[in-house]
Design an enzyme around this catalytic site. Structure first.
Site, short mmCIF file in Angstrom:
data_model
loop_
_atom_site.label_atom_id
_atom_site.label_comp_id
_atom_site.label_asym_id
_atom_site.label_seq_id
_atom_site.Cartn_x
_atom_site.Cartn_y
_atom_site.Cartn_z
N ASP A 81 0.83 -1.21 0.00
CA ASP A 81 0.00 0.00 0.00
C ASP A 81 0.87 1.27 0.00
OD1 ASP A 81 -2.43 1.42 0.29
OD2 ASP A 81 -2.28 1.39 2.48
N HIS A 82 0.43 2.29 -0.70
CA HIS A 82 1.13 3.58 -0.74
C HIS A 82 2.63 3.46 -0.98
CE1 HIS A 82 -2.24 6.19 0.18
NE2 HIS A 82 -2.64 5.29 1.05
N GLU A 133 -3.15 6.44 -7.60
CA GLU A 133 -4.10 7.40 -7.00
C GLU A 133 -4.04 8.73 -7.73
OE1 GLU A 133 -4.05 7.78 -2.66
OE2 GLU A 133 -4.35 9.94 -2.84
N HIS A 205 -9.84 4.86 -0.19
CA HIS A 205 -8.91 4.89 0.95
C HIS A 205 -9.63 5.58 2.11
CE1 HIS A 205 -4.83 3.81 -0.77
NE2 HIS A 205 -5.66 3.68 -1.79
N GLY A 206 -9.01 5.52 3.29
CA GLY A 206 -9.58 6.23 4.44
C GLY A 206 -10.91 5.63 4.87
N GLY A 207 -10.98 4.31 4.91
CA GLY A 207 -12.25 3.65 5.24
C GLY A 207 -12.71 3.86 6.68
N THR A 208 -11.77 4.09 7.59
CA THR A 208 -12.14 4.23 9.00
C THR A 208 -13.06 5.42 9.21
OG1 THR A 208 -10.04 3.27 9.68
CG2 THR A 208 -11.19 4.63 11.33
N THR A 230 -6.75 2.39 10.29
CA THR A 230 -6.87 2.93 11.65
C THR A 230 -7.88 2.13 12.48
OG1 THR A 230 -6.36 5.08 10.72
CG2 THR A 230 -7.25 5.07 12.95
#
Ligand code: 13P
Length: 280
Positions: A81-82, A133, A205-208, A230
């Protein structure tokens, strides 16, 4: 079994659901995610981001993730990832990761396309899938930066997908890494336009902290991979703390079991929301 992320995303496209991509930092988290996948008969993606390698060295966690996937009873892709540097991306491919992300979101579009093409050429030698991305997802993967959200332009998505032929494309639609400071308001108008304009599976991305309703809406609007980091780390830490508070941890192996339980509960909750149960 270890599989290519491309196959998981193709199946998600036909089945109209999204696959959870769970960040892991140690063996207990890997075991917890795979326990949920087995119980729910679900495909999953195990991932680790380049910024996390300072805690979990790639040469140690990488083989562990690949071996865990090979021994899993449901299809599991192993994803880097990333990725920021070609060196680390190459290392992940050498270790048997079945997909890699090149994150050139901070670069001008032309440069992002140029660098992504280099990663595509490299990954082709391994038949590995590539994610990229465009636009900028907010925050940062390890919380060290507060990058501003810059929503993806659908016309950029068309050009990027055409020129790079990536296997998965992360979009910025008001999402951010880490815990949201206020309730996220996702730009479904942008997501719909992207999903109508490109056929490449899109990544959230940033599912939390995203609501179950928004997850489901995303999964029906082109998003085929959802990244969760996270929430896993927080759930593992909370489960361990609760067990200590309730005097349930008497020694190291109770701690080990509590970590697995935290990762398992978190993965299970997300798999059920994403609709990936019984899709193995
Ligand atoms: P969260 O930490 O917000 O779940 O984001 C995960 C992610 O997008 C990893 O790439």
């Amino acid at each position: 079994m270890l599989v290519n992320m491309r196959d998981l995303l193709d199946a998600a496209k036909s089945g109209n659901y999204a696959v959870g991509s769970f960040s892991v930092a140690n063996m207990e988290m890997v075991l917890g995610v795979l326990k949920a996948a087995k119980e729910l008969n679900a495909p999953v993606i195990l991932q680790i981001a380049e910024v996390r390698l300072k805690q979990s060295p790639l040469e140690i966690i990488g083989p562990l993730m690949v071996a865990a996937a090979e021994n899993a009873e449901t299809p599991v892709a192993v994803h880097f990832d990333h990725g920021k540097t070609i060196e680390k991306i190459s290392e992940a491919l050498d270790l048997g990761f079945t997909s890699v992300m090149f994150d050139g979101s901070h670069l001008p579009l032309d440069k992002n396309i140029e660098e992504t093409k280099k990663v595509m050429a490299l990954a082709a030698d391994y038949d590995a899938a590539v994610e990229a991305e465009i636009g900028c997802v907010g925050g940062s993967e390890d919380g060290s930066e507060d990058i501003a959200i810059n929503c993806t332009k659908p016309s950029d998505a068309v050009r990027f997908a055409d020129e790079t032929k990536v296997d998965a494309l992360a979009v910025a639609i008001g999402n951010a890494h880490g815990n949201y400071k206020s309730t996220p308001k996702l730009r479904f108008d942008i997501l719909e336009e992207c999903a109508e304009s490109v056929s490449v599976p899109l990544v959230l991305h940033g599912g939390t902290g995203i609501s179950p309703n928004d997850f489901v809406r995303c999964s029906k609007t082109g998003i085929k991979k959802i990244n969760i980091a996270t929430a896993t780390f927080d759930m593992v830490e909370k489960t361990v703390r609760d067990c200590y508070n309730k005097n349930k941890i008497k020694g190291y192996y109770d701690l080990h079991a509590a970590e697995i339980e935290g990762a398992y509960e978190n993965a299970k909750r997300h798999i059920l929301i994403f609709g990936t149960d019984n899709k193995a």
